[in-house]
Scaffold this motif. Structure first.
Motif, PDB file in Angstrom:
ATOM      1  N   SER A  29       0.816  -1.217   0.000  1.00 48.89           N
ATOM      2  CA  SER A  29       0.000   0.000   0.000  1.00 48.89           C
ATOM      3  C   SER A  29       0.847   1.264   0.000  1.00 48.89           C
ATOM      4  O   SER A  29       0.379   2.318  -0.407  1.00 48.89           O
ATOM      5  CB  SER A  29      -0.937   0.010   1.210  1.00 48.89           C
ATOM      6  OG  SER A  29      -1.823  -1.076   1.147  1.00 48.89           O
ATOM      7  N   SER A  30       2.070   1.153   0.465  1.00 48.75           N
ATOM      8  CA  SER A  30       2.928   2.338   0.534  1.00 48.75           C
ATOM      9  C   SER A  30       3.800   2.523  -0.699  1.00 48.75           C
ATOM     10  O   SER A  30       4.700   3.362  -0.698  1.00 48.75           O
ATOM     11  CB  SER A  30       3.819   2.266   1.780  1.00 48.75           C
ATOM     12  OG  SER A  30       4.746   1.195   1.658  1.00 48.75           O
ATOM     13  N   LEU A  31       3.539   1.793  -1.758  1.00 45.83           N
ATOM     14  CA  LEU A  31       4.336   1.936  -2.986  1.00 45.83           C
ATOM     15  C   LEU A  31       4.403   3.378  -3.462  1.00 45.83           C
ATOM     16  O   LEU A  31       5.453   3.850  -3.895  1.00 45.83           O
ATOM     17  CB  LEU A  31       3.753   1.063  -4.100  1.00 45.83           C
ATOM     18  CG  LEU A  31       4.167  -0.396  -4.109  1.00 45.83           C
ATOM     19  CD1 LEU A  31       3.360  -1.166  -5.140  1.00 45.83           C
ATOM     20  CD2 LEU A  31       5.633  -0.553  -4.365  1.00 45.83           C
ATOM     21  N   PHE A  37      11.204   7.600  -4.467  1.00 48.63           N
ATOM     22  CA  PHE A  37      12.575   7.678  -3.944  1.00 48.63           C
ATOM     23  C   PHE A  37      13.457   6.607  -4.578  1.00 48.63           C
ATOM     24  O   PHE A  37      14.605   6.871  -4.939  1.00 48.63           O
ATOM     25  CB  PHE A  37      12.574   7.544  -2.419  1.00 48.63           C
ATOM     26  CG  PHE A  37      12.018   8.740  -1.725  1.00 48.63           C
ATOM     27  CD1 PHE A  37      12.830   9.806  -1.386  1.00 48.63           C
ATOM     28  CD2 PHE A  37      10.671   8.816  -1.418  1.00 48.63           C
ATOM     29  CE1 PHE A  37      12.314  10.926  -0.755  1.00 48.63           C
ATOM     30  CE2 PHE A  37      10.136   9.922  -0.792  1.00 48.63           C
ATOM     31  CZ  PHE A  37      10.969  10.979  -0.464  1.00 48.63           C
ATOM     32  N   ALA A  38      12.915   5.403  -4.722  1.00 51.61           N
ATOM     33  CA  ALA A  38      13.678   4.314  -5.344  1.00 51.61           C
ATOM     34  C   ALA A  38      13.982   4.626  -6.806  1.00 51.61           C
ATOM     35  O   ALA A  38      15.092   4.373  -7.288  1.00 51.61           O
ATOM     36  CB  ALA A  38      12.899   3.007  -5.225  1.00 51.61           C
ATOM     37  N   ILE A  39      13.009   5.197  -7.510  1.00 45.94           N
ATOM     38  CA  ILE A  39      13.216   5.542  -8.922  1.00 45.94           C
ATOM     39  C   ILE A  39      14.282   6.628  -9.050  1.00 45.94           C
ATOM     40  O   ILE A  39      15.178   6.532  -9.888  1.00 45.94           O
ATOM     41  CB  ILE A  39      11.893   5.972  -9.580  1.00 45.94           C
ATOM     42  CG1 ILE A  39      10.962   4.766  -9.700  1.00 45.94           C
ATOM     43  CG2 ILE A  39      12.133   6.616 -10.937  1.00 45.94           C
ATOM     44  CD1 ILE A  39       9.548   5.110 -10.122  1.00 45.94           C
ATOM     45  N   ILE A  47      18.279  11.785  -4.586  1.00 47.29           N
ATOM     46  CA  ILE A  47      16.845  12.052  -4.464  1.00 47.29           C
ATOM     47  C   ILE A  47      16.587  13.494  -4.872  1.00 47.29           C
ATOM     48  O   ILE A  47      17.176  14.426  -4.327  1.00 47.29           O
ATOM     49  CB  ILE A  47      16.357  11.823  -3.012  1.00 47.29           C
ATOM     50  CG1 ILE A  47      16.797  10.453  -2.483  1.00 47.29           C
ATOM     51  CG2 ILE A  47      14.849  11.993  -2.917  1.00 47.29           C
ATOM     52  CD1 ILE A  47      16.298   9.272  -3.253  1.00 47.29           C
ATOM     53  N   ALA A  48      15.694  13.682  -5.824  1.00 49.89           N
ATOM     54  CA  ALA A  48      15.383  15.021  -6.328  1.00 49.89           C
ATOM     55  C   ALA A  48      14.604  15.824  -5.286  1.00 49.89           C
ATOM     56  O   ALA A  48      13.851  15.266  -4.480  1.00 49.89           O
ATOM     57  CB  ALA A  48      14.563  14.918  -7.611  1.00 49.89           C
TER      58      ALA A  48
END
Length: 157
Positions: A29-31, A37-39, A47-48
Protein backbone atom coordinates in the motif's frame (compact mmCIF):
# COMPACT_ATOMS: atom_id res chain seq x y z
CA UNK A 1 -1.15 1.07 20.46
CA UNK A 2 1.34 -1.43 21.88
CA UNK A 3 -1.44 -3.14 23.86
CA UNK A 4 -3.57 -3.39 20.71
CA UNK A 5 -0.61 -4.87 18.81
CA UNK A 6 -0.01 -7.45 21.54
CA UNK A 7 -3.71 -8.31 21.52
CA UNK A 8 -3.60 -8.73 17.75
CA UNK A 9 -0.60 -11.03 17.97
CA UNK A 10 -2.18 -13.19 20.70
CA UNK A 11 -5.31 -14.07 18.69
CA UNK A 12 -5.85 -17.22 16.65
CA UNK A 13 -5.45 -15.57 13.23
CA UNK A 14 -2.19 -13.96 14.34
CA UNK A 15 0.04 -15.09 11.51
CA UNK A 16 -2.45 -14.24 8.77
CA UNK A 17 -3.24 -10.79 10.20
CA UNK A 18 0.41 -9.96 10.84
CA UNK A 19 1.49 -10.98 7.36
CA UNK A 20 -1.46 -9.13 5.82
CA UNK A 21 -0.48 -6.01 7.78
CA UNK A 22 3.21 -6.18 6.87
CA UNK A 23 2.87 -7.19 3.22
CA UNK A 24 -0.36 -5.52 2.14
CA UNK A 25 -0.83 -2.52 4.43
CA UNK A 26 2.77 -1.51 5.12
CA UNK A 27 4.67 -2.64 2.01
CA UNK A 28 2.36 -2.80 -1.01
CA UNK A 29 0.00 0.00 0.00
CA UNK A 30 2.93 2.34 0.53
CA UNK A 31 4.34 1.94 -2.99
CA UNK A 32 3.26 5.47 -3.84
CA UNK A 33 5.31 6.77 -0.92
CA UNK A 34 8.64 4.99 -1.36
CA UNK A 35 8.69 4.16 -5.08
CA UNK A 36 9.50 7.75 -6.20
CA UNK A 37 12.58 7.68 -3.94
CA UNK A 38 13.68 4.31 -5.34
CA UNK A 39 13.22 5.54 -8.92
CA UNK A 40 15.21 8.73 -8.26
CA UNK A 41 17.99 6.75 -6.60
CA UNK A 42 18.13 4.28 -9.50
CA UNK A 43 18.05 6.93 -12.22
CA UNK A 44 20.36 9.64 -10.96
CA UNK A 45 21.82 8.16 -7.76
CA UNK A 46 20.27 10.93 -5.65
CA UNK A 47 16.85 12.05 -4.46
CA UNK A 48 15.38 15.02 -6.33
CA UNK A 49 14.09 18.03 -4.40
CA UNK A 50 10.69 17.62 -6.08
CA UNK A 51 10.44 14.10 -4.67
CA UNK A 52 10.90 15.46 -1.15
CA UNK A 53 8.24 18.11 -1.81
CA UNK A 54 5.80 15.38 -2.92
CA UNK A 55 6.44 13.17 0.13
CA UNK A 56 3.84 14.84 2.42
CA UNK A 57 1.13 14.53 -0.23
CA UNK A 58 2.04 10.89 -0.84
CA UNK A 59 1.92 10.17 2.90
CA UNK A 60 -1.49 11.84 3.15
CA UNK A 61 -2.87 9.75 0.29
CA UNK A 62 -1.48 6.56 1.85
CA UNK A 63 -2.73 7.41 5.35
CA UNK A 64 -6.21 8.49 4.28
CA UNK A 65 -6.73 5.23 2.38
CA UNK A 66 -5.72 3.09 5.35
CA UNK A 67 -7.58 5.16 7.91
CA UNK A 68 -10.85 5.36 6.00
CA UNK A 69 -10.91 1.62 5.25
CA UNK A 70 -10.27 1.01 8.96
CA UNK A 71 -13.06 3.36 10.02
CA UNK A 72 -15.53 1.90 7.56
CA UNK A 73 -14.65 -1.61 8.74
CA UNK A 74 -15.11 -0.69 12.40
CA UNK A 75 -18.31 1.27 11.86
CA UNK A 76 -19.85 -1.55 9.82
CA UNK A 77 -18.93 -4.00 12.57
CA UNK A 78 -20.45 -1.79 15.28
CA UNK A 79 -23.63 -1.17 13.32
CA UNK A 80 -24.19 -4.73 12.08
CA UNK A 81 -22.92 -6.85 14.98
CA UNK A 82 -23.80 -4.98 18.15
CA UNK A 83 -27.03 -3.73 19.66
CA UNK A 84 -25.60 -1.76 22.56
CA UNK A 85 -25.40 1.63 20.84
CA UNK A 86 -25.05 3.59 24.10
CA UNK A 87 -21.75 1.90 24.84
CA UNK A 88 -20.59 2.38 21.25
CA UNK A 89 -21.39 6.10 21.38
CA UNK A 90 -18.10 6.77 23.13
CA UNK A 91 -16.19 4.88 20.46
CA UNK A 92 -18.01 6.81 17.71
CA UNK A 93 -17.07 10.04 19.47
CA UNK A 94 -13.43 9.01 19.80
CA UNK A 95 -13.31 8.08 16.10
CA UNK A 96 -14.80 11.46 15.21
CA UNK A 97 -12.22 13.26 17.38
CA UNK A 98 -9.41 11.30 15.71
CA UNK A 99 -10.76 12.20 12.26
CA UNK A 100 -10.88 15.90 13.21
CA UNK A 101 -7.38 15.79 14.75
CA UNK A 102 -5.88 14.07 11.73
CA UNK A 103 -7.68 16.52 9.45
CA UNK A 104 -5.97 19.29 11.38
CA UNK A 105 -2.59 17.57 10.88
CA UNK A 106 -3.27 17.46 7.14
CA UNK A 107 -4.21 21.15 7.17
CA UNK A 108 -0.96 22.00 9.02
CA UNK A 109 1.02 20.00 6.47
CA UNK A 110 -0.51 21.85 3.52
CA UNK A 111 0.08 25.23 5.16
CA UNK A 112 3.69 24.22 5.81
CA UNK A 113 4.08 23.17 2.18
CA UNK A 114 2.62 26.47 0.99
CA UNK A 115 5.28 28.37 2.94
CA UNK A 116 8.14 26.05 2.02
CA UNK A 117 8.50 24.34 5.41
CA UNK A 118 8.96 20.88 3.93
CA UNK A 119 10.49 19.21 7.00
CA UNK A 120 7.62 20.37 9.19
CA UNK A 121 5.10 19.09 6.63
CA UNK A 122 6.87 15.73 6.53
CA UNK A 123 6.74 15.51 10.34
CA UNK A 124 2.99 16.30 10.43
CA UNK A 125 2.15 13.80 7.69
CA UNK A 126 4.39 11.14 9.24
CA UNK A 127 2.47 11.53 12.51
CA UNK A 128 -0.79 11.27 10.56
CA UNK A 129 0.44 8.09 8.86
CA UNK A 130 1.40 6.53 12.19
CA UNK A 131 -2.08 7.33 13.52
CA UNK A 132 -3.59 5.69 10.43
CA UNK A 133 -1.51 2.53 10.94
CA UNK A 134 -2.42 2.48 14.65
CA UNK A 135 -6.09 2.78 13.66
CA UNK A 136 -5.77 -0.27 11.41
CA UNK A 137 -4.13 -2.23 14.26
CA UNK A 138 -6.87 -1.13 16.67
CA UNK A 139 -9.64 -2.23 14.31
CA UNK A 140 -8.03 -5.63 13.73
CA UNK A 141 -7.42 -6.08 17.48
CA UNK A 142 -11.07 -5.34 18.22
CA UNK A 143 -12.35 -7.76 15.57
CA UNK A 144 -9.52 -10.15 14.62
CA UNK A 145 -11.86 -12.75 13.13
CA UNK A 146 -13.10 -10.38 10.43
CA UNK A 147 -11.73 -10.99 6.98
CA UNK A 148 -9.00 -8.70 5.77
CA UNK A 149 -11.30 -7.64 2.94
CA UNK A 150 -14.48 -7.13 4.95
CA UNK A 151 -14.64 -3.36 4.45
CA UNK A 152 -14.41 -3.66 0.69
CA UNK A 153 -17.16 -6.24 0.33
CA UNK A 154 -15.36 -9.45 1.22
CA UNK A 155 -12.70 -11.56 -0.45
CA UNK A 156 -12.51 -11.73 -4.20
CA UNK A 157 -13.30 -15.18 -5.53
Amino acid sequence: MIKALLTLLSKSKTWENTMHFLITVVFLSSLGVWLPFAIDKAKVDSIAYETWIDLPTNLITYGVAIMMVSYVDRLLFLINNTTKYKRNGIEFLILLIIIIATGFLIFIAYVDLKFGRILSAIKATSLFTLIALATWIYVKAKNPRAGNFSSIGGPMS
